[in-house]
Design a protein around this motif. Structure first.
Motif, short mmCIF file in Angstrom:
data_model
loop_
_atom_site.label_atom_id
_atom_site.label_comp_id
_atom_site.label_asym_id
_atom_site.label_seq_id
_atom_site.Cartn_x
_atom_site.Cartn_y
_atom_site.Cartn_z
N ILE A 36 0.85 -1.19 0.00
CA ILE A 36 0.00 0.00 0.00
C ILE A 36 0.89 1.23 0.00
O ILE A 36 1.73 1.40 0.89
CB ILE A 36 -0.93 0.03 1.24
CG1 ILE A 36 -1.86 -1.17 1.24
CG2 ILE A 36 -1.73 1.34 1.28
CD1 ILE A 36 -2.65 -1.33 2.53
N PRO A 37 0.75 2.10 -1.00
CA PRO A 37 1.58 3.30 -1.03
C PRO A 37 1.31 4.19 0.19
O PRO A 37 0.18 4.26 0.69
CB PRO A 37 1.16 4.02 -2.31
CG PRO A 37 0.39 3.03 -3.10
CD PRO A 37 -0.15 2.02 -2.13
N GLU A 38 2.34 4.85 0.66
CA GLU A 38 2.22 5.71 1.84
C GLU A 38 1.20 6.81 1.61
O GLU A 38 0.52 7.23 2.54
CB GLU A 38 3.59 6.31 2.18
CG GLU A 38 3.65 6.92 3.55
CD GLU A 38 3.45 5.92 4.69
OE1 GLU A 38 2.76 6.26 5.65
OE2 GLU A 38 3.97 4.81 4.61
N SER A 39 1.06 7.28 0.39
CA SER A 39 0.10 8.35 0.11
C SER A 39 -1.33 7.91 0.36
O SER A 39 -2.19 8.73 0.68
CB SER A 39 0.25 8.85 -1.33
OG SER A 39 -0.01 7.79 -2.22
N HIS A 40 -1.61 6.60 0.23
CA HIS A 40 -2.96 6.10 0.51
C HIS A 40 -3.11 5.67 1.95
O HIS A 40 -4.22 5.57 2.45
CB HIS A 40 -3.28 4.91 -0.41
CG HIS A 40 -3.42 5.31 -1.83
ND1 HIS A 40 -2.61 4.80 -2.81
CD2 HIS A 40 -4.23 6.20 -2.44
CE1 HIS A 40 -2.94 5.35 -3.97
NE2 HIS A 40 -3.91 6.20 -3.77
N SER A 57 6.21 7.26 9.43
CA SER A 57 5.30 6.74 8.41
C SER A 57 4.63 5.45 8.89
O SER A 57 5.17 4.72 9.72
CB SER A 57 6.04 6.50 7.10
OG SER A 57 6.83 5.34 7.20
N MET A 58 3.48 5.18 8.34
CA MET A 58 2.75 3.96 8.69
C MET A 58 3.56 2.73 8.27
O MET A 58 3.61 1.75 8.99
CB MET A 58 1.38 3.98 8.00
CG MET A 58 0.51 2.79 8.37
SD MET A 58 0.26 2.53 10.14
CE MET A 58 -0.44 4.08 10.63
N GLN A 59 4.21 2.80 7.12
CA GLN A 59 5.02 1.68 6.65
C GLN A 59 6.14 1.37 7.63
O GLN A 59 6.40 0.21 7.95
CB GLN A 59 5.61 1.99 5.26
CG GLN A 59 4.58 2.12 4.17
CD GLN A 59 3.93 0.80 3.81
OE1 GLN A 59 4.54 -0.25 3.92
NE2 GLN A 59 2.68 0.85 3.40
N LEU A 66 6.79 -5.70 12.71
CA LEU A 66 7.13 -7.01 12.16
C LEU A 66 8.48 -7.49 12.67
O LEU A 66 8.64 -8.67 13.01
CB LEU A 66 7.12 -6.95 10.63
CG LEU A 66 5.75 -6.85 9.96
CD1 LEU A 66 5.90 -6.64 8.45
CD2 LEU A 66 4.93 -8.09 10.24
N PHE A 67 9.45 -6.59 12.73
CA PHE A 67 10.77 -6.99 13.21
C PHE A 67 10.76 -7.26 14.71
O PHE A 67 11.49 -8.13 15.19
CB PHE A 67 11.84 -5.96 12.83
CG PHE A 67 12.32 -6.15 11.42
CD1 PHE A 67 13.22 -7.14 11.09
CD2 PHE A 67 11.84 -5.33 10.40
CE1 PHE A 67 13.65 -7.33 9.79
CE2 PHE A 67 12.26 -5.50 9.09
CZ PHE A 67 13.17 -6.51 8.79
N ILE A 68 9.93 -6.56 15.46
CA ILE A 68 9.78 -6.84 16.89
C ILE A 68 9.27 -8.27 17.08
O ILE A 68 9.65 -8.96 18.02
CB ILE A 68 8.81 -5.83 17.56
CG1 ILE A 68 9.44 -4.45 17.62
CG2 ILE A 68 8.38 -6.29 18.94
CD1 ILE A 68 10.65 -4.35 18.51
N GLN A 69 8.42 -8.72 16.16
CA GLN A 69 7.86 -10.08 16.23
C GLN A 69 8.78 -11.11 15.56
O GLN A 69 8.37 -12.25 15.36
CB GLN A 69 6.49 -10.10 15.57
CG GLN A 69 5.46 -9.28 16.30
CD GLN A 69 4.13 -9.33 15.60
OE1 GLN A 69 3.67 -10.37 15.15
NE2 GLN A 69 3.49 -8.17 15.47
N SER A 70 9.99 -10.72 15.21
CA SER A 70 11.01 -11.62 14.63
C SER A 70 10.64 -12.13 13.24
O SER A 70 10.86 -13.30 12.93
CB SER A 70 11.31 -12.80 15.56
OG SER A 70 11.74 -12.35 16.81
#
Length: 164
Positions: A36-40, A57-59, A66-70
């Motif tokens: 999903i593009p950041e603009s959306h 940013s949301m991304q 995700l990285f916290i969850q390995s």
């Protein structure tokens, strides 16, 4: 989603075709979210404020979670499964999206640092193993268990080693 994939992998050492599809669908979901593009994304959620007043940013927030969850350890594990061909393309697309905003030179420097750290750790291990083993220790050879790309104490699966 990451916890769900870990649960699937830990539930049964042999993955059924249905469980392989579930793993692939989870990877597809993560890929689609990151696509999903950041603009959306600002329509879904406004940019978050960090403690220093900078907007995050949301991304980046999603990637951080995700990285916290390995997710990195999970992806490495999925690359070693016999069924990896069933989700290989999806994993490549997901990894490309994870690192899409990184410069190649930055990634090369980080990889070199990681390789150097891995090599120095393995050479430290070899130096510490120069003393002869005790007569009745029954220890296995360190060369049989040495793998610079994995840390058996932290494999992202809660200490449980599963096979695909």
């Amino acid at each position: 989603v990451v916890e769900y994939m870990k649960h699937i992998l830990e539930s049964d050492p042999k993955l059924s075709p249905h469980k392989c599809d579930q793993i692939n669908n989870c990877l597809l979901l993560l890929r689609n979210i990151l696509h999903i593009p950041e603009s959306h994304a600002h329509f879904l959620m406004p940019r978050l404020q960090s403690g220093s007043g900078h907007q995050v940013s949301m991304q980046n927030t999603i990637l951080w979670n995700l990285f916290i969850q390995s997710i990195d350890k999970l992806l490495l594990y999925l690359m070693t499964c016999p069924q990896r061909s069933l989700w290989g393309v999806t994993m490549v697309q997901l990894i490309a999206l994870i690192y899409k905003d990184q410069h190649v030179s930055t990634l090369q420097k980080l990889l070199n640092l990681w390789f150097e750290a891995s090599l120095s750790e393995s050479s430290d291990d070899n130096e510490s193993n120069t003393t002869p083993p005790k007569q009745a220790s029954g220890d296995s050879s360190p060369m049989l268990t040495s793998d610079p790309t994995s840390d058996s104490s932290d494999n992202g699966s809660g200490g449980k080693k599963e096979s695909c």
